[in-house]
Enzyme design. Structure first.
Site, mmCIF file in Angstrom:
data_model
loop_
_atom_site.group_PDB
_atom_site.id
_atom_site.type_symbol
_atom_site.label_atom_id
_atom_site.label_comp_id
_atom_site.label_asym_id
_atom_site.label_seq_id
_atom_site.Cartn_x
_atom_site.Cartn_y
_atom_site.Cartn_z
ATOM 1 N N TRP A 137 40.363 40.867 37.145
ATOM 2 C CA TRP A 137 39.793 39.760 36.371
ATOM 3 C C TRP A 137 39.559 40.181 34.934
ATOM 4 O O TRP A 137 39.826 39.416 33.998
ATOM 5 C CB TRP A 137 38.497 39.252 37.001
ATOM 6 C CG TRP A 137 38.702 38.640 38.347
ATOM 7 C CD1 TRP A 137 38.162 39.064 39.533
ATOM 8 C CD2 TRP A 137 39.497 37.475 38.681
ATOM 9 N NE1 TRP A 137 38.589 38.256 40.563
ATOM 10 C CE2 TRP A 137 39.397 37.281 40.074
ATOM 11 C CE3 TRP A 137 40.286 36.602 37.931
ATOM 12 C CZ2 TRP A 137 40.051 36.234 40.740
ATOM 13 C CZ3 TRP A 137 40.943 35.561 38.589
ATOM 14 C CH2 TRP A 137 40.816 35.390 39.976
ATOM 15 N N ASP A 139 31.446 38.567 32.296
ATOM 16 C CA ASP A 139 31.879 37.730 33.408
ATOM 17 C C ASP A 139 31.020 38.143 34.605
ATOM 18 O O ASP A 139 31.187 39.227 35.156
ATOM 19 C CB ASP A 139 33.379 37.990 33.677
ATOM 20 C CG ASP A 139 33.906 37.217 34.889
ATOM 21 O OD1 ASP A 139 33.110 36.540 35.567
ATOM 22 O OD2 ASP A 139 35.124 37.304 35.149
ATOM 23 N N LYS A 175 30.995 31.775 43.706
ATOM 24 C CA LYS A 175 30.786 33.081 44.319
ATOM 25 C C LYS A 175 29.318 33.317 44.672
ATOM 26 O O LYS A 175 29.030 34.119 45.530
ATOM 27 C CB LYS A 175 31.268 34.208 43.396
ATOM 28 C CG LYS A 175 32.692 34.023 42.908
ATOM 29 C CD LYS A 175 33.712 34.825 43.672
ATOM 30 C CE LYS A 175 35.143 34.441 43.356
ATOM 31 N NZ LYS A 175 35.537 34.602 41.968
HETATM 32 C C1 LIG Z 1 36.720 34.667 41.122
HETATM 33 C C2 LIG Z 1 36.565 35.328 39.833
HETATM 34 C C3 LIG Z 1 37.145 34.800 38.664
HETATM 35 C C4 LIG Z 1 38.008 33.547 38.676
HETATM 36 O O1 LIG Z 1 37.197 32.463 38.894
HETATM 37 P P1 LIG Z 1 37.764 30.966 38.838
HETATM 38 O O2 LIG Z 1 36.484 30.164 38.827
HETATM 39 O O3 LIG Z 1 38.580 30.775 40.076
HETATM 40 O O4 LIG Z 1 38.549 30.802 37.611
HETATM 41 C C5 LIG Z 1 36.918 35.449 37.474
HETATM 42 N N1 LIG Z 1 36.160 36.543 37.419
HETATM 43 C C6 LIG Z 1 35.587 37.094 38.514
HETATM 44 C C7 LIG Z 1 34.749 38.306 38.379
HETATM 45 C C8 LIG Z 1 35.774 36.490 39.748
HETATM 46 O O5 LIG Z 1 35.199 37.013 40.839
#
Ligand SMILES: *Cc1c(COP(=O)(O)O)cnc(C)c1O
Length: 355
Positions: free
Chosen positions: A100, A167, A191
């Site tokens: 990511w 993030d 998540k």
């Molecule tokens: C799942 C995830 C993403 C992508 O998320 P989306 O909402 O599907 O775009 C980005 N960064 C991390 C750390 C993730 O776990």
């Protein structure tokens, strides 16, 4: 009983599912469904207000930050961050700690220069790089606080000479953080916060509206903040269900309490991985994530049989990501410790039969 270890979308508390489903039939005794009310209705404005104040309260957000509920997932933030924070000709610094993180850096390259301060790619991202330098003239420094795919977590938040962007998709609300350390935090809801369809952004007001770029309105933090995330029709149901989950978290004692439970859950599971001769962890011990526990088997030929064995016992979503293989148990806030105990018992029973 099913134990859902899925990485995302993931488990949410049963009472959140129940309340959300009741609101689908009759939202707040309005006689209308949450799916049919206007996003401009006062009842929905109250949902946005409460969601903002729950985020502020649960994370102790200081004054001077805006709380936004956007669409496009964390993946759109990979682009929105550089669009909004990186002026023409500037450089942004990125820590390459996983897939990511690497995808975030790739998008930033479309808008300016990217400097990777360190990478653990050569070790299949099995640790979080440390001991790097953050250039003092970078527009911002981007990190991924939890590497969902590889199962590592950034426990020591770096002190950065430039605005820190994180993030936090897979560890937001799982542990205490000091929001003042960050210029911007973003997280796809699915998540740990709510259903898919909404993305949380916490951004320091002084950072926005300064890139000098002409931005599409929908992608401009300033316009989203000025309109309290209601510039267009927001994801009404996803925001509502997230609010219910944040209420649940507050009623449980908030982030400090859930952090304790998350530590207990992760400690118990890693202890079994280390103790059980059939299994082994895949990451540097000091960087082991408390949200995504990755492990493999000493004998790879036992992985298929174990997956079948665990599935028969109600374990859902433990197959590892293809880039790591083996297994990944995602143990987000709503996963009860009883599910951890059930997985540990499954591992022990399997070892008895195959040891
Ligand atoms: C799942 C995830 C993403 C992508 O998320 P989306 O909402 O599907 O775009 C980005 N960064 C991390 C750390 C993730 O776990």
């Amino acid at each position: 009983m099913k134990c859902n270890f899925g990485a995302g979308p993931c488990i949410l508390p049963q009472e959140v599912f129940k309340q959300a489903s009741e609101a689908v039939l009759n939202f707040n005794d309005t006689g209308l469904s949450i799916l049919e009310i206007s996003h401009r209705a006062p009842e929905f404005e109250a949902v946005v207000d409460e969601s903002i104040s729950l985020v502020k309260e649960l994370l102790n957000v200081p004054d001077g930050y805006s709380i936004l509920f956007l669409q496009g997932g964390a993946s759109l933030q990979f682009s929105m961050v550089p669009m909004n924070l990186l002026a023409e000709g500037q450089t942004a610094a990125y820590l390459d700690s996983g897939s990511w993180a690497s995808k975030a850096a790739k998008e930033a390259k479309l808008f300016g220069n990217v400097h990777i301060v360190a990478s653990s790619k050569e070790a299949n991202y099995s640790y979080v790089p440390k001991g790097y330098e953050i250039p003092a003239d970078a527009a911002y420094f981007h990190v991924t606080s939890n590497n969902t795919i590889f199962g590592t977590e950034l426990f020591d938040i770096p002190s950065s000479p430039v605005p820190l962007v994180s993030d936090m998709s897979s560890d937001i609300f799982s542990r205490q953080i000091n929001v003042a350390d960050f210029g911007l935090i973003y997280a796809g809801a699915q998540k740990n916060m709510g259903p898919a369809g909404v993305t949380l952004v916490i951004v320091k007001d002084e950072l926005i509206g300064k890139s000098g770029r002409k931005l599409p309105s929908m992608l401009d933090y300033k316009i989203q903040a000025d309109n309290k995330s209601l510039y267009n029709t927001p994801p009404v149901f996803a925001i509502y269900a997230s609010m219910l989950n944040l209420r649940w978290l507050k009623s449980k004692g908030g982030v400090a309490q859930i952090e304790k439970e998350n530590i207990a859950k992760a400690t118990a599971l890693y202890a079994e991985i280390d103790r059980n001769p059939l299994f082994k962890g895949t990451c540097a011990v000091e960087d082991r994530s408390r949200m995504n526990v990755c492990f493999v088997m000493e004998s790879p030929e036992l992985e298929k049989p174990f997956l079948k064995f665990a599935t028969e016992r109600g374990m859902v979503g433990i197959k590892g990501h293809r880039s790591v293989g083996g297994f990944r148990a995602s143990i987000y806030n709503a996963l009860p410790i009883t599910a951890i105990h059930a997985l540990i018992e499954t591992m022990q029973e399997f070892a008895e039969q195959n040891g």
